[in-house]
Design a protein around this motif. Structure first.
Motif, PDB file in Angstrom:
ATOM      1  N   ARG A 219     -81.393  13.835   7.476  1.00 21.35           N
ATOM      2  CA  ARG A 219     -82.988  14.100   6.404  1.00 21.35           C
ATOM      3  C   ARG A 219     -83.636  12.835   6.918  1.00 21.35           C
ATOM      4  N   GLU A 220     -82.852  11.745   7.756  1.00 20.88           N
ATOM      5  CA  GLU A 220     -83.994  10.678   8.544  1.00 20.88           C
ATOM      6  C   GLU A 220     -84.641  10.814   9.321  1.00 20.88           C
ATOM      7  N   VAL A 221     -83.954  12.781   9.922  1.00 15.78           N
ATOM      8  CA  VAL A 221     -84.859  13.170  11.467  1.00 15.78           C
ATOM      9  C   VAL A 221     -86.056  14.001  10.018  1.00 15.78           C
ATOM     10  N   VAL A 222     -85.695  14.376   9.277  1.00 17.78           N
ATOM     11  CA  VAL A 222     -86.571  14.964   8.395  1.00 17.78           C
ATOM     12  C   VAL A 222     -87.601  14.587   7.762  1.00 17.78           C
ATOM     13  N   ALA A 223     -87.634  12.964   8.141  1.00 22.19           N
ATOM     14  CA  ALA A 223     -88.511  12.326   7.311  1.00 22.19           C
ATOM     15  C   ALA A 223     -88.924  11.099   8.489  1.00 22.19           C
ATOM     16  N   LEU A 224     -88.701  11.491   9.024  1.00 20.98           N
ATOM     17  CA  LEU A 224     -89.668  10.411  10.749  1.00 20.98           C
ATOM     18  C   LEU A 224     -90.095  11.540  11.220  1.00 20.98           C
ATOM     19  N   ALA A 225     -90.200  12.865  10.980  1.00 23.53           N
ATOM     20  CA  ALA A 225     -91.153  13.856  12.049  1.00 23.53           C
ATOM     21  C   ALA A 225     -92.488  14.124  10.672  1.00 23.53           C
ATOM     22  N   THR A 226     -91.270  13.948   9.387  1.00 22.76           N
ATOM     23  CA  THR A 226     -93.156  13.742   8.261  1.00 22.76           C
ATOM     24  C   THR A 226     -93.464  13.334   8.167  1.00 22.76           C
ATOM     25  N   SER A 227     -93.047  12.462   8.568  1.00 18.35           N
ATOM     26  CA  SER A 227     -93.506  10.366   8.062  1.00 18.35           C
ATOM     27  C   SER A 227     -94.474  10.233   9.458  1.00 18.35           C
TER      28      SER A 227
ATOM     29  N   TYR B  89     -95.329   2.982   6.465  1.00 23.38           N
ATOM     30  CA  TYR B  89     -94.843   2.227   6.032  1.00 23.38           C
ATOM     31  C   TYR B  89     -93.983   3.031   6.139  1.00 23.38           C
ATOM     32  N   CYS B  90     -93.356   4.321   5.819  1.00 26.57           N
ATOM     33  CA  CYS B  90     -91.634   5.069   5.837  1.00 26.57           C
ATOM     34  C   CYS B  90     -91.592   5.629   7.368  1.00 26.57           C
ATOM     35  N   VAL B  91     -92.368   5.522   8.519  1.00 25.87           N
ATOM     36  CA  VAL B  91     -91.932   5.472   9.512  1.00 25.87           C
ATOM     37  C   VAL B  91     -91.104   4.176  10.108  1.00 25.87           C
ATOM     38  N   THR B  92     -91.478   3.093   9.520  1.00 25.78           N
ATOM     39  CA  THR B  92     -90.994   1.928   9.574  1.00 25.78           C
ATOM     40  C   THR B  92     -89.558   1.783   9.051  1.00 25.78           C
ATOM     41  N   ALA B  93     -89.270   2.221   7.988  1.00 33.08           N
ATOM     42  CA  ALA B  93     -88.152   2.362   6.469  1.00 33.08           C
ATOM     43  C   ALA B  93     -87.798   3.260   7.681  1.00 33.08           C
ATOM     44  N   HIS B  94     -87.755   4.316   7.542  1.00 39.69           N
ATOM     45  CA  HIS B  94     -86.947   5.185   8.375  1.00 39.69           C
ATOM     46  C   HIS B  94     -86.690   5.358   9.363  1.00 39.69           C
ATOM     47  N   SER B  95     -87.735   4.783  10.146  1.00 37.37           N
ATOM     48  CA  SER B  95     -86.486   4.394  11.501  1.00 37.37           C
ATOM     49  C   SER B  95     -85.592   2.946  11.646  1.00 37.37           C
ATOM     50  N   PHE B  96     -85.652   2.193  10.784  1.00 37.94           N
ATOM     51  CA  PHE B  96     -84.358   1.517  10.035  1.00 37.94           C
ATOM     52  C   PHE B  96     -83.141   2.265   9.344  1.00 37.94           C
ATOM     53  N   PHE B  97     -83.378   3.158   8.546  1.00 33.89           N
ATOM     54  CA  PHE B  97     -82.405   4.012   7.658  1.00 33.89           C
ATOM     55  C   PHE B  97     -81.894   4.840   8.656  1.00 33.89           C
TER      56      PHE B  97
ATOM     57  N   ALA C 264     -77.872   5.651  10.252  1.00 29.73           N
ATOM     58  CA  ALA C 264     -77.085   7.169   9.981  1.00 29.73           C
ATOM     59  C   ALA C 264     -76.631   7.609  11.017  1.00 29.73           C
ATOM     60  N   GLY C 265     -76.662   6.560  12.372  1.00 30.90           N
ATOM     61  CA  GLY C 265     -75.894   6.701  13.870  1.00 30.90           C
ATOM     62  C   GLY C 265     -77.511   7.227  14.489  1.00 30.90           C
ATOM     63  N   LEU C 266     -79.044   7.449  14.384  1.00 37.45           N
ATOM     64  CA  LEU C 266     -79.350   7.761  15.140  1.00 37.45           C
ATOM     65  C   LEU C 266     -80.010   6.449  15.864  1.00 37.45           C
ATOM     66  N   SER C 267     -80.286   6.566  17.677  1.00 34.66           N
ATOM     67  CA  SER C 267     -79.997   5.818  18.452  1.00 34.66           C
ATOM     68  C   SER C 267     -81.616   5.758  18.550  1.00 34.66           C
ATOM     69  N   GLU C 268     -82.134   5.028  18.992  1.00 31.26           N
ATOM     70  CA  GLU C 268     -83.310   4.614  19.065  1.00 31.26           C
ATOM     71  C   GLU C 268     -84.476   5.682  19.727  1.00 31.26           C
ATOM     72  N   SER C 269     -83.514   6.068  21.266  1.00 39.89           N
ATOM     73  CA  SER C 269     -84.837   7.185  21.622  1.00 39.89           C
ATOM     74  C   SER C 269     -84.150   8.212  20.302  1.00 39.89           C
ATOM     75  N   ASP C 270     -83.141   8.702  19.967  1.00 40.47           N
ATOM     76  CA  ASP C 270     -83.300   9.299  18.445  1.00 40.47           C
ATOM     77  C   ASP C 270     -84.614   9.334  17.874  1.00 40.47           C
ATOM     78  N   VAL C 271     -84.551   7.652  17.473  1.00 41.43           N
ATOM     79  CA  VAL C 271     -85.699   8.031  16.019  1.00 41.43           C
ATOM     80  C   VAL C 271     -87.222   8.473  17.254  1.00 41.43           C
ATOM     81  N   GLY C 272     -87.525   8.212  18.191  1.00 41.83           N
ATOM     82  CA  GLY C 272     -88.603   8.665  18.830  1.00 41.83           C
ATOM     83  C   GLY C 272     -88.874  10.789  18.974  1.00 41.83           C
TER      84      GLY C 272
END
Length: 172
Positions: free
Chosen positions: A64-72, A79-87, A91-99
């Motif tokens: 769900r966080e992957v969906v939020a990050l890609a959509t945002s 705002y949402c990129v920042t919030a969902h990077s945090f979330f 949820a277990g995503l690494s900094e690299s995974d987030v990017g």
């Protein structure tokens, strides 16, 4: 400076009070994006109800966080990129995974989300076939569309309202 004020619970219409209290209990604070939605109790309650229902989807918290990050990222919602990077990290995503989720390069799910958001849902037969070949079931695809819809509501409102970001900054 915000273009639409984030309301305190005391300032919010009566129809928003119960939802704001529930968010406060869940997060320990009320994010500015939710305080902005509080202007319209119907919109706030619909957003929270869909969010709660989609929390019971077959997508994991990390998915769900992957969906939020890609959509945002596609919708350019800081705002949402920042919030969902945090979330996402919670949820277990690494900094690299987030990017890589933001860019659609993490996995087939992230790629599909970017395709949906960029094309406004106008996917080709080949894109849908590729999602299926990557193991995404019809159920997951439908749930992804619902999550993209939820995030697009939040992204658009935040892009218009420009609330102060109240999550730790993400690496850009």
């Amino acid at each position: 400076m915000p273009r639409i004020a984030a309301l305190t619970p005391d300032q919010a219409p009566a129809g928003s009070h119960a939802a704001l209290e529930a968010v406060q209990k869940t997060f320990g604070f009320i994010p500015n994006s939710i305080k902005t939605l509080a202007h319209a109790p119907a919109a706030l309650n619909a957003y929270l109800a869909l969010n709660q229902a989609l929390g019971k989807s077959s997508l994991s918290t990390a998915e769900r966080e992957v969906v939020a990050l890609a959509t945002s990222e596609v919708n350019e919602c800081n705002y949402c990129v920042t919030a969902h990077s945090f979330f996402g990290k919670k949820a277990g995503l690494s900094e690299s995974d987030v990017g890589r989720a933001r860019s659609g390069e993490l996995n087939a799910l992230a790629a599909l989300v970017r395709q949906i958001a960029q094309s406004r849902g106008q996917l080709t037969d080949a894109q849908i076939a590729a999602a299926h070949e990557a193991g995404l079931t019809d159920r997951k695809i439908v749930e992804v569309v619902a999550h993209v819809t939820l995030l697009t509501l939040s992204n658009y409102l935040n892009n218009i309202a420009d609330p102060d970001v109240d999550f730790p900054p993400s690496a850009r």
